[in-house]
Scaffold this active site. Structure first.
Site, mmCIF file in Angstrom:
data_model
loop_
_atom_site.group_PDB
_atom_site.id
_atom_site.type_symbol
_atom_site.label_atom_id
_atom_site.label_comp_id
_atom_site.label_asym_id
_atom_site.label_seq_id
_atom_site.Cartn_x
_atom_site.Cartn_y
_atom_site.Cartn_z
ATOM 1 N N GLY A 8 0.839 -1.213 0.000
ATOM 2 C CA GLY A 8 0.000 0.000 0.000
ATOM 3 C C GLY A 8 0.863 1.248 0.000
ATOM 4 O O GLY A 8 0.481 2.282 0.551
ATOM 5 N N GLY A 11 -0.454 4.751 -1.055
ATOM 6 C CA GLY A 11 -1.557 5.360 -0.298
ATOM 7 C C GLY A 11 -1.103 6.488 0.622
ATOM 8 O O GLY A 11 0.077 6.865 0.641
ATOM 9 N N TYR A 142 -15.778 -2.067 7.297
ATOM 10 C CA TYR A 142 -14.417 -1.619 7.624
ATOM 11 C C TYR A 142 -14.067 -2.060 9.052
ATOM 12 O O TYR A 142 -13.015 -2.657 9.298
ATOM 13 C CB TYR A 142 -14.356 -0.100 7.503
ATOM 14 C CG TYR A 142 -13.003 0.507 7.771
ATOM 15 C CD1 TYR A 142 -11.925 0.254 6.932
ATOM 16 C CD2 TYR A 142 -12.808 1.369 8.851
ATOM 17 C CE1 TYR A 142 -10.690 0.840 7.160
ATOM 18 C CE2 TYR A 142 -11.573 1.962 9.074
ATOM 19 C CZ TYR A 142 -10.524 1.696 8.229
ATOM 20 O OH TYR A 142 -9.296 2.277 8.449
HETATM 21 C C1 AKB Z 1 -11.082 6.275 7.885
HETATM 22 O O1 AKB Z 1 -11.688 7.336 8.153
HETATM 23 O O2 AKB Z 1 -11.592 5.310 7.306
HETATM 24 C C2 AKB Z 1 -9.667 6.143 8.372
HETATM 25 C C3 AKB Z 1 -9.628 5.578 9.753
HETATM 26 C C4 AKB Z 1 -9.834 6.437 10.909
HETATM 27 O O3 AKB Z 1 -9.430 4.406 9.883
HETATM 28 N N1 AKB Z 1 -9.019 7.415 8.331
#
Ligand code: AKB
Length: 317
Positions: A8, A11, A142
Protein backbone atom coordinates in the site's frame (compact mmCIF):
# COMPACT_ATOMS: atom_id res chain seq x y z
CA UNK A 1 19.33 -5.85 9.45
CA UNK A 2 16.09 -4.26 8.34
CA UNK A 3 14.97 -5.23 4.88
CA UNK A 4 11.47 -3.91 4.57
CA UNK A 5 8.44 -4.27 2.29
CA UNK A 6 5.73 -1.61 2.53
CA UNK A 7 2.45 -2.74 0.98
CA UNK A 8 0.00 0.00 0.00
CA UNK A 9 3.01 2.28 -0.53
CA UNK A 10 1.11 4.56 -2.89
CA UNK A 11 -1.56 5.36 -0.30
CA UNK A 12 -1.78 8.18 2.23
CA UNK A 13 0.31 6.62 5.00
CA UNK A 14 2.31 4.22 2.82
CA UNK A 15 3.79 6.91 0.58
CA UNK A 16 5.26 8.82 3.53
CA UNK A 17 6.16 5.76 5.58
CA UNK A 18 8.21 4.38 2.68
CA UNK A 19 10.29 7.57 2.47
CA UNK A 20 10.63 7.71 6.28
CA UNK A 21 11.90 4.11 6.37
CA UNK A 22 14.27 4.72 3.42
CA UNK A 23 15.82 7.60 5.36
CA UNK A 24 16.22 5.36 8.36
CA UNK A 25 17.34 2.03 6.88
CA UNK A 26 18.73 3.02 3.46
CA UNK A 27 16.90 3.41 0.14
CA UNK A 28 17.80 0.00 -1.25
CA UNK A 29 16.55 -1.75 1.88
CA UNK A 30 12.95 -0.55 1.64
CA UNK A 31 10.78 -1.94 -1.15
CA UNK A 32 7.68 0.03 -2.04
CA UNK A 33 4.87 -2.38 -2.95
CA UNK A 34 1.84 -1.05 -4.78
CA UNK A 35 -1.02 -2.43 -6.78
CA UNK A 36 -2.13 -0.41 -9.78
CA UNK A 37 -1.96 3.24 -8.89
CA UNK A 38 1.14 4.89 -10.26
CA UNK A 39 3.82 5.66 -7.68
CA UNK A 40 5.13 9.21 -7.40
CA UNK A 41 8.48 9.97 -9.07
CA UNK A 42 10.02 10.32 -5.59
CA UNK A 43 8.85 6.85 -4.53
CA UNK A 44 9.88 5.21 -7.80
CA UNK A 45 13.26 6.87 -8.14
CA UNK A 46 14.50 6.67 -4.56
CA UNK A 47 14.43 2.87 -4.18
CA UNK A 48 12.89 -0.38 -5.40
CA UNK A 49 9.22 -0.42 -6.46
CA UNK A 50 7.35 -3.68 -7.08
CA UNK A 51 3.78 -4.36 -8.15
CA UNK A 52 2.27 -6.34 -5.27
CA UNK A 53 -1.41 -7.19 -5.10
CA UNK A 54 -1.86 -8.57 -1.60
CA UNK A 55 -4.77 -10.74 -2.64
CA UNK A 56 -2.18 -12.69 -4.69
CA UNK A 57 -0.01 -14.65 -2.24
CA UNK A 58 2.51 -15.62 -4.91
CA UNK A 59 3.16 -11.96 -5.70
CA UNK A 60 4.01 -11.32 -2.04
CA UNK A 61 6.20 -14.42 -1.84
CA UNK A 62 8.18 -13.40 -4.92
CA UNK A 63 9.05 -10.00 -3.46
CA UNK A 64 9.94 -11.40 -0.03
CA UNK A 65 12.32 -13.91 -1.64
CA UNK A 66 13.80 -11.52 -4.18
CA UNK A 67 14.72 -8.86 -1.58
CA UNK A 68 15.22 -11.13 1.45
CA UNK A 69 12.63 -9.10 3.36
CA UNK A 70 12.51 -9.46 7.16
CA UNK A 71 9.87 -6.84 8.05
CA UNK A 72 6.53 -6.06 6.37
CA UNK A 73 4.57 -2.86 6.97
CA UNK A 74 1.21 -3.97 5.63
CA UNK A 75 -0.75 -0.85 4.74
CA UNK A 76 -2.78 -2.04 1.75
CA UNK A 77 -6.43 -1.66 2.78
CA UNK A 78 -9.72 0.00 1.84
CA UNK A 79 -10.82 2.89 4.09
CA UNK A 80 -14.17 3.15 5.85
CA UNK A 81 -16.50 4.93 3.43
CA UNK A 82 -15.14 3.09 0.38
CA UNK A 83 -15.43 -0.21 2.26
CA UNK A 84 -19.08 0.50 3.03
CA UNK A 85 -19.65 1.05 -0.70
CA UNK A 86 -18.20 -2.38 -1.56
CA UNK A 87 -18.15 -4.62 1.52
CA UNK A 88 -17.16 -7.80 -0.36
CA UNK A 89 -14.15 -6.11 -1.94
CA UNK A 90 -13.26 -4.68 1.49
CA UNK A 91 -13.26 -8.18 3.00
CA UNK A 92 -11.14 -9.50 0.14
CA UNK A 93 -8.50 -6.77 0.33
CA UNK A 94 -8.49 -6.12 4.09
CA UNK A 95 -8.74 -9.74 5.29
CA UNK A 96 -7.65 -12.07 2.49
CA UNK A 97 -4.80 -9.65 1.79
CA UNK A 98 -3.79 -9.67 5.46
CA UNK A 99 -3.88 -13.44 5.86
CA UNK A 100 -1.70 -13.78 2.76
CA UNK A 101 0.83 -11.41 4.31
CA UNK A 102 0.73 -13.29 7.62
CA UNK A 103 1.17 -16.66 5.89
CA UNK A 104 4.21 -15.44 3.97
CA UNK A 105 5.57 -13.84 7.17
CA UNK A 106 5.21 -17.21 8.90
CA UNK A 107 7.08 -19.00 6.09
CA UNK A 108 9.92 -16.46 5.86
CA UNK A 109 10.09 -15.41 9.51
CA UNK A 110 9.16 -11.76 8.93
CA UNK A 111 7.90 -9.25 11.49
CA UNK A 112 4.60 -7.60 10.49
CA UNK A 113 3.15 -4.18 11.29
CA UNK A 114 -0.61 -3.92 10.58
CA UNK A 115 -2.62 -0.81 11.34
CA UNK A 116 -6.00 -1.17 12.91
CA UNK A 117 -8.23 1.89 13.40
CA UNK A 118 -10.67 3.78 15.60
CA UNK A 119 -13.09 2.07 13.19
CA UNK A 120 -12.59 -1.18 15.12
CA UNK A 121 -15.04 0.11 17.75
CA UNK A 122 -18.80 0.48 17.61
CA UNK A 123 -21.78 2.06 19.33
CA UNK A 124 -21.63 -0.32 22.31
CA UNK A 125 -18.01 0.64 23.05
CA UNK A 126 -17.50 3.38 25.68
CA UNK A 127 -16.98 6.39 23.39
CA UNK A 128 -15.16 8.58 25.92
CA UNK A 129 -11.67 7.59 27.03
CA UNK A 130 -12.18 4.32 25.11
CA UNK A 131 -10.17 1.66 26.95
CA UNK A 132 -7.41 -0.39 25.34
CA UNK A 133 -9.30 -3.60 26.05
CA UNK A 134 -13.04 -3.18 25.63
CA UNK A 135 -16.13 -4.31 23.75
CA UNK A 136 -15.70 -4.19 19.95
CA UNK A 137 -18.87 -4.71 17.90
CA UNK A 138 -18.45 -2.37 14.90
CA UNK A 139 -21.41 -1.92 12.56
CA UNK A 140 -19.40 -1.31 9.38
CA UNK A 141 -17.54 -3.74 7.11
CA UNK A 142 -14.42 -1.62 7.62
CA UNK A 143 -14.75 -2.15 11.37
CA UNK A 144 -15.45 -5.86 10.94
CA UNK A 145 -12.25 -6.24 8.91
CA UNK A 146 -10.27 -4.20 11.44
CA UNK A 147 -11.38 -6.27 14.46
CA UNK A 148 -10.83 -9.49 12.49
CA UNK A 149 -7.40 -8.23 11.50
CA UNK A 150 -6.48 -7.51 15.12
CA UNK A 151 -7.53 -11.04 16.08
CA UNK A 152 -5.72 -12.64 13.13
CA UNK A 153 -2.49 -10.85 14.07
CA UNK A 154 -2.84 -11.99 17.69
CA UNK A 155 -3.49 -15.53 16.46
CA UNK A 156 -0.39 -15.64 14.23
CA UNK A 157 1.71 -14.41 17.15
CA UNK A 158 0.28 -16.89 19.64
CA UNK A 159 0.07 -19.90 17.35
CA UNK A 160 3.15 -19.45 15.14
CA UNK A 161 5.31 -16.88 16.94
CA UNK A 162 5.10 -14.35 14.08
CA UNK A 163 6.25 -10.98 15.46
CA UNK A 164 3.03 -9.10 14.73
CA UNK A 165 2.49 -5.57 16.05
CA UNK A 166 0.03 -2.79 15.33
CA UNK A 167 -1.75 0.37 16.42
CA UNK A 168 -5.31 1.65 16.16
CA UNK A 169 -4.79 4.76 14.07
CA UNK A 170 -7.14 7.71 14.39
CA UNK A 171 -7.80 9.99 11.39
CA UNK A 172 -4.43 10.84 9.84
CA UNK A 173 -3.78 14.37 8.59
CA UNK A 174 -1.06 15.13 6.05
CA UNK A 175 -0.23 17.47 3.19
CA UNK A 176 1.58 14.95 0.97
CA UNK A 177 -0.80 12.27 -0.34
CA UNK A 178 -4.56 12.80 0.12
CA UNK A 179 -6.50 10.04 1.90
CA UNK A 180 -8.90 7.99 -0.20
CA UNK A 181 -12.42 7.56 1.11
CA UNK A 182 -12.17 7.74 4.88
CA UNK A 183 -14.66 9.21 7.36
CA UNK A 184 -11.98 11.46 8.81
CA UNK A 185 -10.96 12.91 5.41
CA UNK A 186 -12.71 16.21 6.16
CA UNK A 187 -9.83 17.11 8.49
CA UNK A 188 -7.48 17.08 5.49
CA UNK A 189 -9.88 18.59 2.92
CA UNK A 190 -10.53 21.61 5.15
CA UNK A 191 -6.91 22.77 4.77
CA UNK A 192 -6.85 22.43 0.96
CA UNK A 193 -10.14 24.31 0.62
CA UNK A 194 -9.18 26.96 3.18
CA UNK A 195 -6.07 27.81 1.17
CA UNK A 196 -7.58 27.47 -2.31
CA UNK A 197 -11.08 28.89 -1.76
CA UNK A 198 -11.21 30.41 1.72
CA UNK A 199 -14.23 28.25 2.59
CA UNK A 200 -15.14 24.63 3.23
CA UNK A 201 -18.36 22.58 3.36
CA UNK A 202 -18.04 19.91 6.03
CA UNK A 203 -19.72 16.50 5.62
CA UNK A 204 -19.81 15.79 9.38
CA UNK A 205 -22.04 17.55 11.91
CA UNK A 206 -20.90 20.10 14.46
CA UNK A 207 -20.01 18.34 17.69
CA UNK A 208 -18.73 15.12 16.04
CA UNK A 209 -15.56 14.56 18.04
CA UNK A 210 -12.96 12.13 16.71
CA UNK A 211 -9.35 11.22 17.47
CA UNK A 212 -6.83 12.58 14.95
CA UNK A 213 -3.08 12.57 14.41
CA UNK A 214 -0.57 14.46 12.25
CA UNK A 215 1.42 12.26 9.87
CA UNK A 216 4.87 12.69 11.48
CA UNK A 217 3.44 11.22 14.70
CA UNK A 218 1.77 8.37 12.78
CA UNK A 219 5.08 7.41 11.16
CA UNK A 220 6.91 7.60 14.47
CA UNK A 221 4.26 5.42 16.14
CA UNK A 222 4.75 2.64 13.58
CA UNK A 223 8.53 2.63 13.74
CA UNK A 224 8.79 3.09 17.53
CA UNK A 225 6.47 0.14 18.05
CA UNK A 226 8.35 -2.07 15.58
CA UNK A 227 11.67 -1.17 17.21
CA UNK A 228 10.42 -1.62 20.79
CA UNK A 229 11.88 -4.41 22.93
CA UNK A 230 9.53 -7.37 22.56
CA UNK A 231 9.81 -8.04 26.30
CA UNK A 232 8.20 -4.71 27.17
CA UNK A 233 5.01 -5.44 25.21
CA UNK A 234 2.02 -6.84 27.08
CA UNK A 235 -0.27 -6.05 24.17
CA UNK A 236 1.05 -6.57 20.64
CA UNK A 237 -1.53 -5.62 18.10
CA UNK A 238 -4.00 -2.80 18.11
CA UNK A 239 -2.53 -0.31 20.59
CA UNK A 240 -4.79 2.72 21.00
CA UNK A 241 -2.79 5.79 19.91
CA UNK A 242 -4.02 9.34 19.76
CA UNK A 243 -2.59 12.83 19.54
CA UNK A 244 -5.62 15.14 19.56
CA UNK A 245 -9.40 14.93 19.52
CA UNK A 246 -11.61 17.56 17.95
CA UNK A 247 -14.97 18.30 16.33
CA UNK A 248 -15.36 20.19 13.00
CA UNK A 249 -15.96 23.53 14.75
CA UNK A 250 -12.71 23.15 16.73
CA UNK A 251 -10.56 22.76 13.62
CA UNK A 252 -12.55 25.55 11.93
CA UNK A 253 -11.59 27.88 14.81
CA UNK A 254 -7.95 26.83 14.55
CA UNK A 255 -7.83 27.47 10.79
CA UNK A 256 -9.47 30.87 11.35
CA UNK A 257 -6.63 31.89 13.66
CA UNK A 258 -4.27 31.60 10.69
CA UNK A 259 -6.67 32.47 7.83
CA UNK A 260 -9.07 34.98 9.47
CA UNK A 261 -11.48 35.20 6.48
CA UNK A 262 -12.02 31.43 6.37
CA UNK A 263 -15.66 30.28 6.61
CA UNK A 264 -17.18 26.82 7.00
CA UNK A 265 -20.71 25.50 6.47
CA UNK A 266 -22.22 22.05 6.69
CA UNK A 267 -23.77 19.57 4.23
CA UNK A 268 -23.93 16.42 6.32
CA UNK A 269 -23.48 13.07 4.57
CA UNK A 270 -25.65 10.50 6.40
CA UNK A 271 -23.31 7.55 5.71
CA UNK A 272 -20.18 9.30 6.92
CA UNK A 273 -22.03 10.84 9.87
CA UNK A 274 -23.36 7.49 11.05
CA UNK A 275 -19.91 5.91 10.79
CA UNK A 276 -18.34 8.80 12.71
CA UNK A 277 -20.96 8.60 15.46
CA UNK A 278 -20.08 4.96 16.09
CA UNK A 279 -16.39 5.78 16.65
CA UNK A 280 -14.75 6.97 19.89
CA UNK A 281 -14.71 10.64 20.88
CA UNK A 282 -11.24 10.01 22.29
CA UNK A 283 -9.27 6.91 23.20
CA UNK A 284 -7.21 6.05 26.24
CA UNK A 285 -3.72 5.41 24.87
CA UNK A 286 -1.98 4.81 28.19
CA UNK A 287 -1.00 1.21 27.28
CA UNK A 288 1.03 2.51 24.31
CA UNK A 289 2.62 5.14 26.57
CA UNK A 290 3.54 2.61 29.23
CA UNK A 291 4.63 -0.30 27.05
CA UNK A 292 6.68 1.41 24.32
CA UNK A 293 6.89 5.09 25.23
CA UNK A 294 4.31 6.53 22.81
CA UNK A 295 4.46 10.33 22.89
CA UNK A 296 2.96 12.46 20.11
CA UNK A 297 4.55 15.77 19.20
CA UNK A 298 1.72 17.60 17.46
CA UNK A 299 -1.50 18.91 19.00
CA UNK A 300 -4.27 20.72 17.06
CA UNK A 301 -2.61 24.18 16.99
CA UNK A 302 0.87 22.85 16.11
CA UNK A 303 -0.53 20.55 13.41
CA UNK A 304 -2.71 23.31 11.87
CA UNK A 305 0.16 25.78 11.72
CA UNK A 306 2.49 23.26 10.06
CA UNK A 307 -0.20 21.98 7.63
CA UNK A 308 -1.00 25.49 6.41
CA UNK A 309 2.67 26.45 6.05
CA UNK A 310 3.52 23.28 4.10
CA UNK A 311 0.38 23.29 1.96
CA UNK A 312 0.90 26.93 0.97
CA UNK A 313 4.31 25.93 -0.37
CA UNK A 314 2.95 22.79 -2.07
CA UNK A 315 0.06 24.65 -3.72
CA UNK A 316 2.20 27.72 -4.50
CA UNK A 317 -0.34 30.01 -2.76
C1 AKB B 1 -11.08 6.28 7.89
O1 AKB B 1 -11.69 7.34 8.15
O2 AKB B 1 -11.59 5.31 7.31
C2 AKB B 1 -9.67 6.14 8.37
C3 AKB B 1 -9.63 5.58 9.75
C4 AKB B 1 -9.83 6.44 10.91
O3 AKB B 1 -9.43 4.41 9.88
N1 AKB B 1 -9.02 7.41 8.33
Amino acid sequence: MNRVLVTGSVGQIGSELTMFLRDRYGNENVVAGGRKTKPSEELKNSGPFEVVDCTDIEAIRRVIEKYKIDTIYHLAALLSAVAEGNPQLAWNVNINGLINVLEVAREYNCAVFTPSSIGAFGLTTPLDNTPQDTIQRPGTMYGVTKVSGELLCDYYYQKYGVDTRGVRYPGIISYVTPPGGGTTDYAVEIFYDAIRKGKYTCFLKKGTKLDMMYMPDALKAAVDLMEAEAGSLKHRNAFNVSAMSFAPEDIEAEVKKIIPDFTMDYDVDPLWQSIAESWPNYMDDSAAKEEWGWKPKYDLPAMSKDMIEKLRIKLGM
